[in-house]
Scaffold this motif. Structure first.
Motif, PDB file in Angstrom:
ATOM      1  N   GLY A   1       0.824  -1.216  -0.007  1.00 44.63           N
ATOM      2  CA  GLY A   1       0.018   0.042  -0.234  1.00 44.63           C
ATOM      3  C   GLY A   1       0.929   1.268   0.147  1.00 44.63           C
ATOM      4  O   GLY A   1       0.547   2.112   0.816  1.00 44.63           O
ATOM      5  N   SER A   2       1.836   1.455  -0.925  1.00 48.39           N
ATOM      6  CA  SER A   2       2.870   2.232  -0.793  1.00 48.39           C
ATOM      7  C   SER A   2       2.630   3.554  -1.808  1.00 48.39           C
ATOM      8  O   SER A   2       3.458   4.413  -1.962  1.00 48.39           O
ATOM      9  N   SER A   3       1.670   3.422  -2.422  1.00 51.16           N
ATOM     10  CA  SER A   3       1.474   4.455  -3.761  1.00 51.16           C
ATOM     11  C   SER A   3       0.737   5.754  -3.016  1.00 51.16           C
ATOM     12  O   SER A   3       1.003   6.624  -3.879  1.00 51.16           O
ATOM     13  N   ARG A   4       0.284   5.783  -2.021  1.00 55.51           N
ATOM     14  CA  ARG A   4      -0.395   7.302  -1.646  1.00 55.51           C
ATOM     15  C   ARG A   4      -0.493   7.045   0.051  1.00 55.51           C
ATOM     16  O   ARG A   4      -0.409   6.052   0.733  1.00 55.51           O
ATOM     17  N   GLY A   5      -0.971   8.259   0.687  1.00 54.02           N
ATOM     18  CA  GLY A   5      -1.454   8.248   1.847  1.00 54.02           C
ATOM     19  C   GLY A   5      -0.359   7.887   2.789  1.00 54.02           C
ATOM     20  O   GLY A   5       0.987   8.271   2.564  1.00 54.02           O
ATOM     21  N   ILE A   6      -0.678   7.081   3.730  1.00 52.51           N
ATOM     22  CA  ILE A   6       0.298   6.665   4.897  1.00 52.51           C
ATOM     23  C   ILE A   6       1.567   5.849   4.372  1.00 52.51           C
ATOM     24  O   ILE A   6       2.649   5.877   4.484  1.00 52.51           O
ATOM     25  N   GLY A   7       1.384   4.910   3.181  1.00 51.12           N
ATOM     26  CA  GLY A   7       2.078   4.102   2.632  1.00 51.12           C
ATOM     27  C   GLY A   7       3.345   5.069   1.726  1.00 51.12           C
ATOM     28  O   GLY A   7       4.603   4.711   2.006  1.00 51.12           O
TER      29      GLY A   7
ATOM     30  N   GLY B   1       7.849  -1.129  -3.051  1.00 50.81           N
ATOM     31  CA  GLY B   1       6.643  -0.830  -2.497  1.00 50.81           C
ATOM     32  C   GLY B   1       5.585  -1.707  -3.442  1.00 50.81           C
ATOM     33  O   GLY B   1       5.788  -2.338  -4.691  1.00 50.81           O
ATOM     34  N   GLN B   2       4.388  -1.812  -3.257  1.00 51.40           N
ATOM     35  CA  GLN B   2       3.244  -2.396  -3.820  1.00 51.40           C
ATOM     36  C   GLN B   2       2.211  -1.540  -4.075  1.00 51.40           C
ATOM     37  O   GLN B   2       1.841  -0.581  -3.098  1.00 51.40           O
TER      38      GLN B   2
ATOM     39  N   ASP C   1      14.243  -7.722   4.640  1.00 53.55           N
ATOM     40  CA  ASP C   1      14.573  -7.822   6.228  1.00 53.55           C
ATOM     41  C   ASP C   1      13.352  -7.470   6.983  1.00 53.55           C
ATOM     42  O   ASP C   1      13.233  -7.905   8.082  1.00 53.55           O
ATOM     43  N   VAL C   2      12.427  -6.860   6.307  1.00 52.93           N
ATOM     44  CA  VAL C   2      11.358  -6.072   7.085  1.00 52.93           C
ATOM     45  C   VAL C   2      10.022  -6.106   6.050  1.00 52.93           C
ATOM     46  O   VAL C   2      10.051  -5.935   5.013  1.00 52.93           O
ATOM     47  N   LEU C   3       9.027  -6.677   6.831  1.00 53.01           N
ATOM     48  CA  LEU C   3       7.522  -6.588   5.959  1.00 53.01           C
ATOM     49  C   LEU C   3       6.700  -5.605   6.844  1.00 53.01           C
ATOM     50  O   LEU C   3       6.617  -5.749   8.041  1.00 53.01           O
ATOM     51  N   VAL C   4       6.189  -4.681   6.117  1.00 58.37           N
ATOM     52  CA  VAL C   4       5.270  -3.582   6.637  1.00 58.37           C
ATOM     53  C   VAL C   4       3.957  -4.096   6.033  1.00 58.37           C
ATOM     54  O   VAL C   4       3.785  -3.643   4.589  1.00 58.37           O
ATOM     55  N   ASN C   5       2.996  -4.384   6.622  1.00 61.07           N
ATOM     56  CA  ASN C   5       1.762  -4.744   6.109  1.00 61.07           C
ATOM     57  C   ASN C   5       0.694  -3.453   6.378  1.00 61.07           C
ATOM     58  O   ASN C   5       0.276  -3.235   7.428  1.00 61.07           O
ATOM     59  N   ASN C   6       0.787  -2.700   5.236  1.00 63.33           N
ATOM     60  CA  ASN C   6      -0.078  -1.299   5.128  1.00 63.33           C
ATOM     61  C   ASN C   6      -1.174  -1.307   4.365  1.00 63.33           C
ATOM     62  O   ASN C   6      -2.066  -0.532   4.556  1.00 63.33           O
ATOM     63  N   ALA C   7      -1.136  -2.256   3.518  1.00 62.67           N
ATOM     64  CA  ALA C   7      -2.330  -2.075   2.559  1.00 62.67           C
ATOM     65  C   ALA C   7      -3.751  -2.296   3.187  1.00 62.67           C
ATOM     66  O   ALA C   7      -3.913  -3.001   3.975  1.00 62.67           O
TER      67      ALA C   7
END
Length: 236
Positions: free
Chosen positions: A8-14, A30-31, A67-73
């Protein structure tokens, strides 16, 4: 160099988190659901095969190491209680698949990746205050998904700490994004701010700072922690 998979890295918090992490020298893969940006990997989490495909593509971009996964989507879409039975069920299943099941699939792949290599790893879950206090009658599914994410986070923290695989969760309240803006408008706009003692919603940059901390700075002894950021609208 730290390699981070951020959904969820295209906008907002991500997008804010991606900028913050890259400014620290991290490599961020990013996804986004659909993208014309070649720097992001397109993956639609409504498709059950998408998380596996994303993980494999991200590993290739990262040279075989994440190394790190960020589950934001996430998906925040109303499903009124008086919808037809099939519409209500479709809304429930879509929201849980995108907000919870895909995060679980990616978390499983990440843990297995670190276990196989015998190395530490960390997961950061962007949940919601809704996981604790619930949400509107049109958002049973969203609250259930975020509550499930918090339970999954705690399970990961307890299950893998001895292997130095750690987990952190963040529970924002309303944040100034397009997703939250639509919701605020639907619930009365400024009148809803009366429920927030701080008197305003959070900015994406504020939540991004917490993601940055959990991703790069938080000590391992904090594993299992949940960090609230809701302007005191819900205090545990």
């Amino acid at each position: 160099m730290t390699h981070i998979l951020l959904t969820g890295s295209s906008r907002g918090i991500g997008a804010a988190a991606r900028q913050a992490l890259e400014s620290r020298g991290a490599t961020v893969i990013g996804q986004a659901t659909g993208t014309g940006d070649g720097s992001l990997i397109a993956a639609d989490f409504a498709d059950p095969s998408a998380p596996q495909a994303l993980w494999e593509a991200a590993l290739e971009r990262a040279g075989g190491t994440i190394d790190v996964l960020v589950n934001n989507a996430g998906l925040f879409r109303a499903t009124p209680l008086d919808s037809s039975d099939i519409e209500w069920l479709d809304g429930w299943e879509e929201t849980l698949r995108i907000n919870l099941t895909s995060a679980a699939q990616l978390s499983r792949l990440a843990v297995r990746h670190w276990e196989a290599r015998g190395v530490p790893g960390r997961i950061v879950h962007v949940a919601s205050r809704a996981g604790y206090r619930g949400d509107s009658p049109q958002h049973w599914h969203y609250a259930a998904a975020k509550g499930g994410m918090l339970a999954m986070h705690k399970t990961i923290a307890r299950g893998y700490a001895a292997q130095r695989i750690v987990s952190f969760a963040i529970t924002p309240g309303f944040t100034d994004t397009a997703m939250a803006g639509d919701y605020l408008a639907s619930r009365g706009g400024p009148d809803l701010l009366r429920d927030i003692p701080l008197g305003r919603v959070a900015s994406p940059g504020e939540i991004a700072k917490i993601i940055e901390f959990c991703t790069l700075d938080a000590p391992e002894s904090m594993t299992g922690a949940v960090i609230d950021a809701n302007g005191a609208s819900y205090v545990r």
